[in-house]
Design a protein around this motif. Structure first.
Motif, PDB file in Angstrom:
ATOM      1  N   TYR A  97      34.060   1.942  43.417  1.00  0.00           N
ATOM      2  CA  TYR A  97      35.376   2.078  42.773  1.00  0.00           C
ATOM      3  C   TYR A  97      35.451   1.170  41.543  1.00  0.00           C
ATOM      4  CZ  TYR A  97      40.239   3.744  43.177  1.00  0.00           C
ATOM      5  OH  TYR A  97      41.435   4.385  43.000  1.00  0.00           O
ATOM      6  N   ARG A  98      34.942  -0.071  41.679  1.00  0.00           N
ATOM      7  CA  ARG A  98      34.945  -0.993  40.536  1.00  0.00           C
ATOM      8  C   ARG A  98      34.135  -0.401  39.380  1.00  0.00           C
ATOM      9  NH1 ARG A  98      36.811  -5.986  42.559  1.00  0.00           N
ATOM     10  NH2 ARG A  98      36.339  -6.244  44.770  1.00  0.00           N
ATOM     11  N   ASP A  99      33.011   0.208  39.707  1.00  0.00           N
ATOM     12  CA  ASP A  99      32.172   0.803  38.663  1.00  0.00           C
ATOM     13  C   ASP A  99      32.914   1.916  37.934  1.00  0.00           C
ATOM     14  OD1 ASP A  99      30.150  -0.923  39.366  1.00  0.00           O
ATOM     15  OD2 ASP A  99      29.001   0.568  40.512  1.00  0.00           O
ATOM     16  N   MET A 100      33.680   2.713  38.674  1.00  0.00           N
ATOM     17  CA  MET A 100      34.421   3.779  38.009  1.00  0.00           C
ATOM     18  C   MET A 100      35.530   3.208  37.130  1.00  0.00           C
ATOM     19  SD  MET A 100      36.165   7.286  39.445  1.00  0.00           S
ATOM     20  CE  MET A 100      34.539   8.001  39.727  1.00  0.00           C
ATOM     21  N   ILE A 101      36.217   2.194  37.629  1.00  0.00           N
ATOM     22  CA  ILE A 101      37.242   1.535  36.811  1.00  0.00           C
ATOM     23  C   ILE A 101      36.630   1.054  35.509  1.00  0.00           C
ATOM     24  CG2 ILE A 101      38.731  -0.501  36.661  1.00  0.00           C
ATOM     25  CD1 ILE A 101      39.141  -0.181  39.747  1.00  0.00           C
ATOM     26  N   ARG A 102      35.484   0.366  35.608  1.00  0.00           N
ATOM     27  CA  ARG A 102      34.812  -0.154  34.419  1.00  0.00           C
ATOM     28  C   ARG A 102      34.417   0.970  33.462  1.00  0.00           C
ATOM     29  NH1 ARG A 102      36.379  -4.208  36.100  1.00  0.00           N
ATOM     30  NH2 ARG A 102      35.350  -6.085  36.876  1.00  0.00           N
ATOM     31  N   SER A 103      33.953   2.082  34.013  1.00  0.00           N
ATOM     32  CA  SER A 103      33.482   3.172  33.156  1.00  0.00           C
ATOM     33  C   SER A 103      34.599   3.706  32.265  1.00  0.00           C
ATOM     34  CB  SER A 103      32.886   4.298  34.006  1.00  0.00           C
ATOM     35  OG  SER A 103      33.880   5.018  34.716  1.00  0.00           O
ATOM     36  N   PHE A 104      35.834   3.598  32.735  1.00  0.00           N
ATOM     37  CA  PHE A 104      36.952   4.053  31.906  1.00  0.00           C
ATOM     38  C   PHE A 104      37.473   2.944  30.998  1.00  0.00           C
ATOM     39  CE2 PHE A 104      37.214   7.380  35.187  1.00  0.00           C
ATOM     40  CZ  PHE A 104      37.288   8.502  34.366  1.00  0.00           C
ATOM     41  N   ILE A 105      37.613   1.733  31.539  1.00  0.00           N
ATOM     42  CA  ILE A 105      38.153   0.636  30.743  1.00  0.00           C
ATOM     43  C   ILE A 105      37.287   0.351  29.523  1.00  0.00           C
ATOM     44  CG2 ILE A 105      38.516  -1.876  30.774  1.00  0.00           C
ATOM     45  CD1 ILE A 105      39.616  -1.629  33.566  1.00  0.00           C
ATOM     46  N   GLU A 106      35.979   0.569  29.653  1.00  0.00           N
ATOM     47  CA  GLU A 106      35.056   0.251  28.567  1.00  0.00           C
ATOM     48  C   GLU A 106      34.915   1.371  27.541  1.00  0.00           C
ATOM     49  OE1 GLU A 106      31.518  -0.836  30.630  1.00  0.00           O
ATOM     50  OE2 GLU A 106      32.366  -2.731  31.398  1.00  0.00           O
ATOM     51  N   LEU A 107      35.683   2.441  27.692  1.00  0.00           N
ATOM     52  CA  LEU A 107      35.676   3.503  26.693  1.00  0.00           C
ATOM     53  C   LEU A 107      36.263   2.995  25.378  1.00  0.00           C
ATOM     54  CD1 LEU A 107      36.918   6.539  28.826  1.00  0.00           C
ATOM     55  CD2 LEU A 107      34.604   6.188  27.932  1.00  0.00           C
ATOM     56  N   PRO A 108      35.958   3.635  24.263  1.00  0.00           N
ATOM     57  CA  PRO A 108      36.520   3.212  22.968  1.00  0.00           C
ATOM     58  C   PRO A 108      38.042   3.168  22.953  1.00  0.00           C
ATOM     59  CG  PRO A 108      34.713   4.743  22.623  1.00  0.00           C
ATOM     60  CD  PRO A 108      34.968   4.728  24.103  1.00  0.00           C
ATOM     61  N   SER A 109      38.688   4.022  23.763  1.00  0.00           N
ATOM     62  CA  SER A 109      40.154   4.048  23.787  1.00  0.00           C
ATOM     63  C   SER A 109      40.745   2.941  24.645  1.00  0.00           C
ATOM     64  CB  SER A 109      40.644   5.406  24.305  1.00  0.00           C
ATOM     65  OG  SER A 109      40.117   5.658  25.602  1.00  0.00           O
ATOM     66  N   HIS A 110      39.909   2.254  25.427  1.00  0.00           N
ATOM     67  CA  HIS A 110      40.345   1.169  26.318  1.00  0.00           C
ATOM     68  C   HIS A 110      41.621   1.538  27.083  1.00  0.00           C
ATOM     69  CE1 HIS A 110      37.282  -1.360  24.584  1.00  0.00           C
ATOM     70  NE2 HIS A 110      37.796  -1.211  23.374  1.00  0.00           N
ATOM     71  N   PRO A 111      41.531   2.562  27.896  1.00  0.00           N
ATOM     72  CA  PRO A 111      42.746   3.048  28.569  1.00  0.00           C
ATOM     73  C   PRO A 111      43.269   2.092  29.631  1.00  0.00           C
ATOM     74  CG  PRO A 111      40.830   4.117  29.495  1.00  0.00           C
ATOM     75  CD  PRO A 111      40.335   3.317  28.314  1.00  0.00           C
ATOM     76  N   ARG A 112      44.538   2.248  29.919  1.00  0.00           N
ATOM     77  CA  ARG A 112      45.123   1.583  31.079  1.00  0.00           C
ATOM     78  C   ARG A 112      44.745   2.404  32.304  1.00  0.00           C
ATOM     79  NH1 ARG A 112      51.588   0.562  32.432  1.00  0.00           N
ATOM     80  NH2 ARG A 112      51.228  -0.910  34.145  1.00  0.00           N
TER      81      ARG A 112
END
Length: 446
Positions: A97-112
């Protein structure tokens, strides 16, 4: 603003006649309008576990979600991970789950990123999904992740706790149920909130712990145990709910208000039964909270004998109360712990009561008039609304000696009181499985 909805069959819209319009992401799109783009990346049967029986990680939808470069991500996975076939890999769940969270947070858009607790499953067998395991194991793990990663978490489990009729197969919400999810996400997106103030004025020595995904600060306040739970973002005006007694018991209302930007506070004055000493300590605690920027008016919450603490303080401070929510409340101390009526009372607690109020004999206590039911005129001065949730068959704190006569007197004095009856309810359990009616009352009152 692009919103990515990551999830399983419930997100996808399985079982709906027209999922393109009826799934919760589609209904959320309708609610939000054209200024938003809501994307449905749900995959039926998907697991969060990388080694699960159908990993979301291996789906085209996951890659599309990453490529969408979203600004906000809702993750609703975990239901299928509860299957027996996936239990041997459960030790990997948090890290996956942490890995999936990171995969999104580290996108160029830095989503919430926002975590969604699974919808309640009303079966331990359908589709191999275990409702029992979801509640006991999956939900605590997701709440811990929200705490560790400092992410918002929304409780869809409690939202459906009393809505079995909306899950035709006991797992998947129908169009109305999907609408409930969409509305909850909409309210979250539209909440007027701001970051938590730096430092919060909390005592430096406070001990920090996890309260269902939120930071809980515990400290000593003038010899009394005190707690403040901090929301992920603060609603306008810094609203707060003040629990009078029994910290952490049936916390669903507290959790729901944390989601909506409320603080939850507690100052233990047990066992003083709302006497002058208790009120004095609370007055000082209130003054401290005001210095920290908390709203002038508190939402008071009292379960059982907590009703005495809440109402006695409210009677002494009518202009500082936004509303009162009490649950199977003690309103006449002669009823409980006194046992002077039809209820059993408590000999031990009655002895403490006598000491708290300076009585040395039973005869002296006969003239006691310091219960909430004796303070109607002071209570209604505040013109705040009151909500009582009561079991009609309460065997310990009989309604006929507490809420019913209290409510009648409040109405006669021009007060605003509402009772939610639990027809077969006894003293326990307190609260409601789905606290929405309580939450709606509080939000309207503040």
């Amino acid at each position: 603003m692009r919103i990515a909805c990551i999830g399983n069959s419930i997100t996808y819209g399985s079982g709906l006649a027209n999922r393109a319009q009826e799934s919760y992401p589609a209904q959320l799109q309708t609610l939000l309008g054209s200024s938003y783009e809501v994307l449905n990346f749900g995959v039926s049967g998907a697991t969060m576990l990388k080694k699960g029986n159908k990993p979301y990680w291996n789906t085209p939808e996951y890659q599309k979600a990453l490529l969408s470069n979203p600004h906000l991500v809702f993750i609703k996975l975990g239901t299928n991970d509860s299957k027996v076939v996936n239990r041997p890999m459960m030790g990997d769940f948090e890290q996956d789950y942490r890995d999936m969270i990171r995969s999104f947070i580290e996108l160029p858009s830095h989503p919430r990123v926002v975590l969604l607790l699974p919808v309640k499953a009303f079966s331990d067998e359908k589709f191999g999904i275990s409702g029992t395991y979801l509640k006991a194991s999956m939900i605590p793990m997701i709440q811990k992740l929200a705490y560790d990663e400092k992410l918002a978490v929304l409780d869809l489990y409690s939202l459906f706790a009393d809505k079995e009729e909306l899950l035709a197969d006991k797992i998947h919400p129908n169009v109305v149920g999907a609408g409930f999810i969409a509305r909850r996400l909409y309210d979250f997106i539209k909440l007027q909130a701001k970051p938590v103030p730096g430092g919060n004025g909390l005592i430096d020595e406070a001990e920090k712990s996890n309260f269902y995904g939120y930071n809980c600060f515990s400290f000593d306040f003038k010899g009394h145990k005190a707690k403040i739970v901090v929301p992920k973002a603060v609603a306008k005006g810094m609203p707060w709910i003040w629990r009078a007694r029994f910290w952490g018991h049936e916390p669903q209302t507290d959790i729901a208000l944390l989601e909506r930007g409320f603080y939850v506070v507690y100052c233990d004055v047990a066992e003083l039964f709302g006497n002058a000493e208790a009120i004095g300590v609370w007055n000082d605690f209130y003054a401290q909270l005001r210095k920290m920027g908390f709203a002038k008016k508190a939402v008071l919450e009292g379960m059982s004998r907590g009703g005495v603490y809440a109402y006695n303080w409210a009677a002494a401070n009518p202009t500082k109360v936004a509303c009162v929510y009490v649950d199977n409340p003690v309103l006449d101390l002669k009823s409980w712990p006194g046992g002077k009526g039809i209820g059993p009372g408590s000999k031990k607690e009655w002895g403490i009561f006598l000491k708290d109020y300076g009585y040395t004999t039973e005869e002296q206590a006969e003239g006691f008039a310091g219960s909430p039911i004796d303070k109607i005129k002071d209570i209604v001065k505040g013109k705040y609304p009151m909500l009582h949730v009561c079991g009609d068959m309460d065997e310990l704190v009989p309604m006929s000696e507490n809420t019913l006569p209290f409510a009648e007197k409040i109405k006669q004095a021009g007060g605003d009181i509402r009772i939610i009856h639990k027809p077969e309810g006894k003293h326990h359990p307190h609260s409601l499985p789905n606290p929405q009616a309580i939450v709606d009352f509080i939000l309207k009152a503040r």
